[in-house]
Enzyme design. Sequence first.
Site, PDB file in Angstrom:
ATOM      1  CG  ASP A  15      -2.064   0.951   1.098  1.00  0.00           C
ATOM      2  OD1 ASP A  15      -2.355   1.396  -0.031  1.00  0.00           O
ATOM      3  OD2 ASP A  15      -2.687   1.277   2.134  1.00  0.00           O
ATOM      4  CG  ASN A  63      -8.130  -1.882  -4.739  1.00  0.00           C
ATOM      5  OD1 ASN A  63      -7.223  -2.689  -4.493  1.00  0.00           O
ATOM      6  ND2 ASN A  63      -8.346  -0.833  -3.944  1.00  0.00           N
TER       7      ASN A  63
END
Length: 246
Positions: A15, A63
């Site tokens: 991330d 996502n």
Amino acid sequence: MADIHLPQHIAIIMDGNGRWAKQRFMPRIAGHRAGVEAARQVVKNCARRNIKVLSLFAFSSENWRRPAQEVSFLMELFLTGLEREVGMLHENNIQLRFIGDRSRFSEKLCEKIKEVEQLTQKNTGMTLIIAVDYGGQWDICQAARQLALEVEAGTLRSQEITPEKFASRLSFSDLPNPDLFIRTSGELRISNFMLWQLAYSELYFTDILWPDFDENELEKALKHYSSRERRYGYSSEQLKEAARHA
Ligand code: IPE
Ligand code: IPE
Ligand code: MG
């Protein structure tokens, strides 16, 4: 650092690509590109350290909520990344496997995934799992559905559903659960990664943004891991006693 106790399976939430790019006044996609390079390095470094399984969370079920342009860039990046890296992976004896729901991928990406999985399936070095369109909830749900179908078909009785039986229907059923979980970018959450399999993983969070996660950062995470005592519900005294008799 040859003497530290190594995890068999490392699972990483990669991330911080967007923030990495923002800090450099670049578009988010530049961060994703840099993220691919960091992934390449971590694969090489884990293979070199004889890690058995490396799981990388590349795209979550959620996502898809990102802007369409970013999603299609990411899908393109998976395809080109695969095309470019498959040779290196194969040469390094790495077995590549994808987990997640493939139903929304383009035909081209599905074909490429099948091709690289087939090419590397007999490799005996590290197993590299790429989680794309993966969600822990999706995984638990698909396992429950499989068991429900077996009960409906009369091949399984509901009393026979145990944690072991359930786990056998999950995506990573033939692999050990992650020993070490790493998340970069300072977020202290699991974001729907391997919810079931992380039950007893050691958790390591770092503020480093994914594109900056290099060999040195991996070593820090491994060192953290080697300092942990994993108890699985036993008391510390029980474990020491067992070690004395081993
Ligand atoms: C991780 O980086 C990559 C994916 C989720 C595909 P992000 O894109 O989430 O980066 P941040 O969290 O916005 O910085
Ligand atoms: C988790 O990161 C998924 C991947 C790294 C692939 P996100 O950036 O999507 O997670 P949230 O939204 O911050 O929880
Ligand atoms: Mg993020």
